[in-house]
Design a protein around this motif. Structure first.
Motif, PDB file in Angstrom:
ATOM      1  N   UNK A  95       0.848  -1.190   0.000  1.00 49.85           N
ATOM      2  CA  UNK A  95       0.000   0.000   0.000  1.00 49.85           C
ATOM      3  C   UNK A  95       0.882   1.238   0.000  1.00 49.85           C
ATOM      4  N   UNK A  96       0.267   2.390  -0.146  1.00 47.94           N
ATOM      5  CA  UNK A  96       0.972   3.672  -0.107  1.00 47.94           C
ATOM      6  C   UNK A  96      -0.034   4.768   0.180  1.00 47.94           C
ATOM      7  N   UNK A  97       0.436   5.811   0.836  1.00 46.35           N
ATOM      8  CA  UNK A  97      -0.450   6.942   1.102  1.00 46.35           C
ATOM      9  C   UNK A  97       0.368   8.182   1.467  1.00 46.35           C
ATOM     10  N   UNK A  98      -0.231   9.364   1.238  1.00 48.59           N
ATOM     11  CA  UNK A  98       0.435  10.592   1.654  1.00 48.59           C
ATOM     12  C   UNK A  98       0.285  10.746   3.170  1.00 48.59           C
ATOM     13  N   UNK A  99       1.333  11.255   3.805  1.00 49.70           N
ATOM     14  CA  UNK A  99       1.250  11.541   5.240  1.00 49.70           C
ATOM     15  C   UNK A  99       0.872  13.001   5.468  1.00 49.70           C
ATOM     16  N   UNK A 100       1.639  13.901   4.835  1.00 48.89           N
ATOM     17  CA  UNK A 100       1.400  15.337   5.004  1.00 48.89           C
ATOM     18  C   UNK A 100       1.978  16.086   3.813  1.00 48.89           C
ATOM     19  N   UNK A 115      -3.535  18.613   6.092  1.00 48.02           N
ATOM     20  CA  UNK A 115      -2.410  17.973   6.784  1.00 48.02           C
ATOM     21  C   UNK A 115      -1.102  18.567   6.267  1.00 48.02           C
ATOM     22  N   UNK A 116      -0.786  19.815   6.661  1.00 53.47           N
ATOM     23  CA  UNK A 116       0.456  20.435   6.186  1.00 53.47           C
ATOM     24  C   UNK A 116       1.683  19.768   6.790  1.00 53.47           C
ATOM     25  N   UNK A 117       2.836  20.024   6.178  1.00 61.90           N
ATOM     26  CA  UNK A 117       4.078  19.520   6.753  1.00 61.90           C
ATOM     27  C   UNK A 117       4.289  20.160   8.126  1.00 61.90           C
ATOM     28  N   UNK A 118       4.875  19.405   9.025  1.00 63.78           N
ATOM     29  CA  UNK A 118       5.203  19.902  10.359  1.00 63.78           C
ATOM     30  C   UNK A 118       6.655  20.340  10.380  1.00 63.78           C
ATOM     31  N   UNK A 119       6.998  21.139  11.379  1.00 60.66           N
ATOM     32  CA  UNK A 119       8.373  21.622  11.497  1.00 60.66           C
ATOM     33  C   UNK A 119       9.360  20.455  11.516  1.00 60.66           C
ATOM     34  N   UNK A 120       9.058  19.391  12.259  1.00 60.55           N
ATOM     35  CA  UNK A 120       9.968  18.258  12.328  1.00 60.55           C
ATOM     36  C   UNK A 120      10.073  17.525  10.985  1.00 60.55           C
ATOM     37  N   UNK A 121       9.052  17.609  10.141  1.00 64.95           N
ATOM     38  CA  UNK A 121       9.132  17.021   8.807  1.00 64.95           C
ATOM     39  C   UNK A 121      10.203  17.722   7.977  1.00 64.95           C
ATOM     40  N   UNK A 122      10.305  19.020   8.155  1.00 62.93           N
ATOM     41  CA  UNK A 122      11.199  19.822   7.331  1.00 62.93           C
ATOM     42  C   UNK A 122      12.666  19.614   7.684  1.00 62.93           C
TER      43      UNK A 122
END
Length: 124
Positions: A95-100, A115-122
């Protein structure tokens, strides 16, 4: 060394995009409760390309035998691709899916929630 290409079945694509009894349904507009949706500006071919190439560009790889989780960015979208290893030792797309990311929504109580990117994602 390059990983062998994935050859997902039609059933796997249907699961990812439209959903089935086991979940899925991540194409924009499907409205599946509790699921994230790919951005509505992503075409089917863009989704396919991102999924098939993310394991080459993954930022993190977690192995929970026989499952392998690949997380990575494609065009500012954080994706998760889940592979399993079959009885022949071949990687198979599960499977696959977008997280943010920009344009990613999660359906919560029937409402599309961004579901925008979070600071820790960046910082990955």
């Amino acid at each position: 060394m390059s990983k062998p290409p994935l050859h997902p079945s039609a059933e796997t694509w249907l699961h990812i995009l439209f959903g089935d009894d086991n979940g899925g349904g991540h194409l924009a507009g499907q409205g599946v409760e509790g699921k994230t949706e790919f951005p509505d500006y992503w075409t089917l071919s863009r989704i396919e390309s991102a999924i098939l190439n993310i394991h080459e560009r993954a930022l993190t790889v977690d192995s929970l035998e026989p499952t392998i989780l690949f997380d990575g960015y494609i065009d500012g979208i954080l994706l998760r691709v889940v592979l399993s290893v079959d009885h022949k030792g071949q990687r198979v797309l599960k499977t696959a899916h977008p997280l943010r990311g920009n344009g990613v929504f999660k359906i919560i109580n029937g409402v599309r929630v961004s579901k925008p990117l979070l600071r820790q994602d960046r910082t990955k």
